[in-house]
Scaffold this motif. Structure first.
Motif, short mmCIF file in Angstrom:
data_model
loop_
_atom_site.label_atom_id
_atom_site.label_comp_id
_atom_site.label_asym_id
_atom_site.label_seq_id
_atom_site.Cartn_x
_atom_site.Cartn_y
_atom_site.Cartn_z
N THR A 426 -27.91 46.14 -35.35
CA THR A 426 -26.59 45.52 -35.29
C THR A 426 -26.68 44.02 -35.08
OG1 THR A 426 -26.37 45.93 -32.90
CG2 THR A 426 -25.54 47.63 -34.40
N VAL A 427 -27.68 43.57 -34.34
CA VAL A 427 -27.85 42.13 -34.13
C VAL A 427 -28.14 41.43 -35.45
CG1 VAL A 427 -29.32 40.37 -33.07
CG2 VAL A 427 -28.54 42.33 -31.71
N VAL A 428 -29.05 41.99 -36.23
CA VAL A 428 -29.40 41.40 -37.52
C VAL A 428 -28.24 41.54 -38.51
CG1 VAL A 428 -30.95 41.57 -39.51
CG2 VAL A 428 -31.87 41.76 -37.18
N GLY A 429 -27.60 42.73 -38.51
CA GLY A 429 -26.48 42.94 -39.42
C GLY A 429 -25.36 41.95 -39.16
N TYR A 430 -25.04 41.71 -37.89
CA TYR A 430 -24.01 40.74 -37.54
C TYR A 430 -24.38 39.34 -38.00
CZ TYR A 430 -21.70 37.25 -34.60
OH TYR A 430 -21.05 36.13 -34.16
N ALA A 431 -25.61 38.92 -37.71
CA ALA A 431 -26.03 37.56 -38.08
C ALA A 431 -25.97 37.36 -39.59
CB ALA A 431 -27.44 37.29 -37.55
N ASN A 432 -26.47 38.31 -40.34
CA ASN A 432 -26.46 38.19 -41.80
C ASN A 432 -25.05 38.16 -42.35
OD1 ASN A 432 -29.25 38.12 -41.91
ND2 ASN A 432 -29.46 40.31 -42.35
N THR A 468 -17.71 23.50 -27.49
CA THR A 468 -16.54 23.62 -26.62
C THR A 468 -15.52 24.58 -27.21
OG1 THR A 468 -16.81 21.38 -25.75
CG2 THR A 468 -14.63 22.37 -25.56
N LEU A 469 -15.22 24.44 -28.48
CA LEU A 469 -14.15 25.21 -29.12
C LEU A 469 -14.48 26.69 -29.24
CD1 LEU A 469 -11.39 24.53 -30.34
CD2 LEU A 469 -12.50 24.33 -32.56
N LEU A 470 -15.74 27.02 -29.53
CA LEU A 470 -16.13 28.42 -29.73
C LEU A 470 -16.66 29.08 -28.47
CD1 LEU A 470 -17.98 28.04 -33.15
CD2 LEU A 470 -15.80 29.23 -32.79
N ALA A 471 -17.37 28.33 -27.65
CA ALA A 471 -18.09 28.93 -26.52
C ALA A 471 -17.74 28.32 -25.18
CB ALA A 471 -19.60 28.81 -26.76
N ALA A 472 -16.66 27.54 -25.11
CA ALA A 472 -16.25 26.91 -23.85
C ALA A 472 -17.40 26.09 -23.25
CB ALA A 472 -15.76 27.94 -22.85
N GLY A 473 -18.24 25.54 -24.14
CA GLY A 473 -19.33 24.69 -23.69
C GLY A 473 -20.49 25.42 -23.06
N GLN A 474 -20.61 26.72 -23.30
CA GLN A 474 -21.64 27.52 -22.61
C GLN A 474 -23.06 27.27 -23.12
OE1 GLN A 474 -19.08 31.52 -21.32
NE2 GLN A 474 -20.89 31.72 -22.56
N ILE A 509 -24.20 28.60 -33.53
CA ILE A 509 -23.51 28.79 -32.25
C ILE A 509 -23.09 30.25 -32.09
CG2 ILE A 509 -21.39 28.28 -30.97
CD1 ILE A 509 -21.62 25.39 -32.02
N MET A 510 -22.50 30.82 -33.15
CA MET A 510 -21.96 32.18 -33.04
C MET A 510 -23.04 33.26 -33.01
SD MET A 510 -18.44 32.13 -35.32
CE MET A 510 -17.88 33.69 -34.61
N CYS A 511 -24.28 32.88 -33.25
CA CYS A 511 -25.40 33.81 -33.12
C CYS A 511 -26.21 33.60 -31.84
CB CYS A 511 -26.34 33.68 -34.33
SG CYS A 511 -25.65 34.31 -35.87
#
Length: 519
Positions: A426-432, A468-474, A509-511
């Motif tokens: 699922t991790v690879v499927g999501y990233a791809n 900031t916009l996607l991850a609140a600066g995490q 960022i989203m991965c």
């Protein structure tokens, strides 16, 4: 919505920072924008949330959208054509993100799934069920329970539709499916709870909330309900509550949860008593409240946090029990919600479908032809591994008490529900899949990255804004260096090159683990 500000709402003090506003917005809804960040910073968390809770249900329902767009035709009587479209349309574009987020959360508690709905006009039935959750998202829990119980969708999914009284000649007994699951999953859970959600025990042994005999008693209550004015050629009955048929209702005595109904009691009245009994059970506040905290804020809320939310469920400050608007307010404004956790087990894994909705809302994804043909995202290897209202069973995509075995989380006995969906595939499927979605869209739904093109030649500034916009600066210093270095090595001479830099920054960022686990 009831209830005033309290010391636990995190509403007193300086205006929130951009990162604090984003963190709140992504918990309360799905995403943040420059406009919503500014609104939260100006008005504060509580006032912004109250303005959202006051919004009326949007005029166009999923059911009506499907009818208006030509999906209510004979060819679709036995399929879900158009249903995913209607669901994604609301999630990705409706102007009431808090209501949509709550609707999605409720769909994971009061589960009806497209994976198990063997009736005609099933697609429109599912659209109506989502509309029902949306309509009741900020109403009372008791009314929600009533409408869920009598919906054709739930009736079909858990066998209350057409459930008939016992027959001593054939040996037929009332179906027990809904009686069991309405207690186990929708109201009181398996074990007696204290007001803070901790289990009541005797000599260390958890105490059951109900017995098999009580399931049998409730099963008799749930007999005699069927379609209201069924007409196979049109889908209207799928959007009407089930109707009572007295001749099919069990006349026997019924005992459950301390209630004893004598033989021959009116069936409609019995249903009312049963639902009142369930809704007023002391378990409901902590049982439902904790799950809403898990869906919106953190997988491992403290007992004190659960207790504060359960207290608002019990009384919204104006004597009303089960005011869901007040409960949502309590969940999101609690001091533990507004303070990022630094403790082990803090935060939660973002659900894959929530990530996709965040992408769509953040980058103003549009459907030029109005189709919203995102489709079924259930494939774990080629899509998200999760799709709204398509859970594999009534137990949702994951259990609220799931502890990942053989992991650090498991060793620490920490709950991590969303990790039940997570493995190497699922991790690879999501990233791809997300790499494709970010660059090319999904179906005809495509994002707009125009506001960020001017930053493409400055990878660090681009990263900082999107972090900031996607991850609140995490994302921290190491991730910042890795991503900006990678993006900085990409060509930037043409507009196409610049767009690729934006795509890459969003995708990386989203991965990243720091994005995937929101604190």
């Amino acid at each position: 919505c009831g209830g005033g500000a309290s010391e636990n709402e995190g509403s007193v003090g300086p205006a929130p920072t951009d990162a604090e506003a984003v963190r709140f917005l992504t918990q309360a809804g799905f995403s943040a924008s420059a406009e919503s960040i500014a609104a939260v910073k100006t008005s504060g968390f509580a006032n912004w949330l109250d303005s959202q809770l006051a919004l009326p249900v949007q005029d166009v329902s999923r059911y009506d959208w499907m009818v208006a767009n030509g999906y209510a035709i004979e060819a679709n009587r036995s399929n879900f054509t158009g249903t995913d479209n209607a669901i994604w349309l609301k999630l990705m574009s409706s102007p009431d993100p808090v209501r949509q987020r709550m609707t999605l959360a409720l769909s994971e508690i009061f589960v009806v799934s497209m994976q198990g709905l063997p009736i005609e006009w099933r697609g429109l039935c599912m659209a109506h069920y989502a509309d029902l959750l949306e309509k009741n998202a900020f109403g009372t829990y008791r009314q929600l329970l009533q409408e869920v119980t009598l919906s054709v969708g739930m009736g079909s999914y858990l066998n209350m539709l057409g459930n008939r009284k016992e027959d001593t000649f054939t040996g037929r007994l009332p179906d027990e499916n809904y009686a069991r699951e309405v207690m186990q999953l929708f109201t009181i859970g398996l074990y007696k709870l204290n007001a803070d959600g901790t289990q009541q025990t005797v000599n260390g042994v958890p105490q059951d909330t109900y017995t098999q005999d009580e399931i049998k008693g409730l099963a008799r209550v749930f007999t005699g309900w069927d379609y209201d004015r069924y007409n196979a050629s049109v889908p209207d009955h799928a959007a009407r509550p089930m109707a009572f048929v007295a001749s099919r209702h069990s006349p026997e005595t019924k005992s459950f949860l301390g209630v004893n109904l004598p033989a021959g009691t009116d069936g409609v009245g019995e249903l009312r008593v049963a639902l009142d009994t369930l809704a007023n059970h002391p378990n409901v506040g902590p049982f439902i409240g904790k799950q809403l905290i898990q869906r919106l804020v953190t997988s491992n809320p403290s007992a004190a946090y659960v207790g504060r939310v359960a207290a608002v469920f019990a009384n919204n400050g104006q004597g009303v029990r089960g005011d869901l608007a007040a409960v949502v307010r309590a969940v999101l404004l609690d001091v533990e919600a507004r303070t990022p956790s630094t403790q082990p087990g803090g935060g939660k894994l973002r659900e894959p479908m929530v990530r996709l909705v965040q992408w769509a809302r953040t980058f103003s994804a549009a459907s030029p032809l109005g189709q919203w043909n995102v489709g079924n995202m259930s494939s774990a290897s080629t899509r998200l591994g999760q799709s709204p209202l398509r859970s594999p069973s009534v137990f949702n995509f994951f259990r609220p008490g799931y502890v990942p075995p053989g992991t650090t989380l498991g060793t620490a006995a920490l709950t991590a529900p969303e990790f039940q969906l997570t493995n190497e595939s699922t991790v690879v499927g999501y990233a791809n899949w997300m790499q494709t979605v970010i660059g090319s869209g999904v179906g005809e739904v495509k994002g707009d990255y125009t506001p960020w093109l001017s930053l493409a030649t400055a990878p660090t500034a681009l990263f900082d804004e999107l972090n900031t916009l996607l991850a609140a600066g995490q994302l921290g210093v190491a991730s910042r260096a890795t991503i900006t270095s990678a993006v900085g090595s990409m060509a930037s001479a043409t507009d196409a090159n610049k767009l690729n830099r934006v795509y890459a920054t969003v995708w990386l960022i989203m991965c990243s683990p720091e994005y995937l686990v929101e604190m």
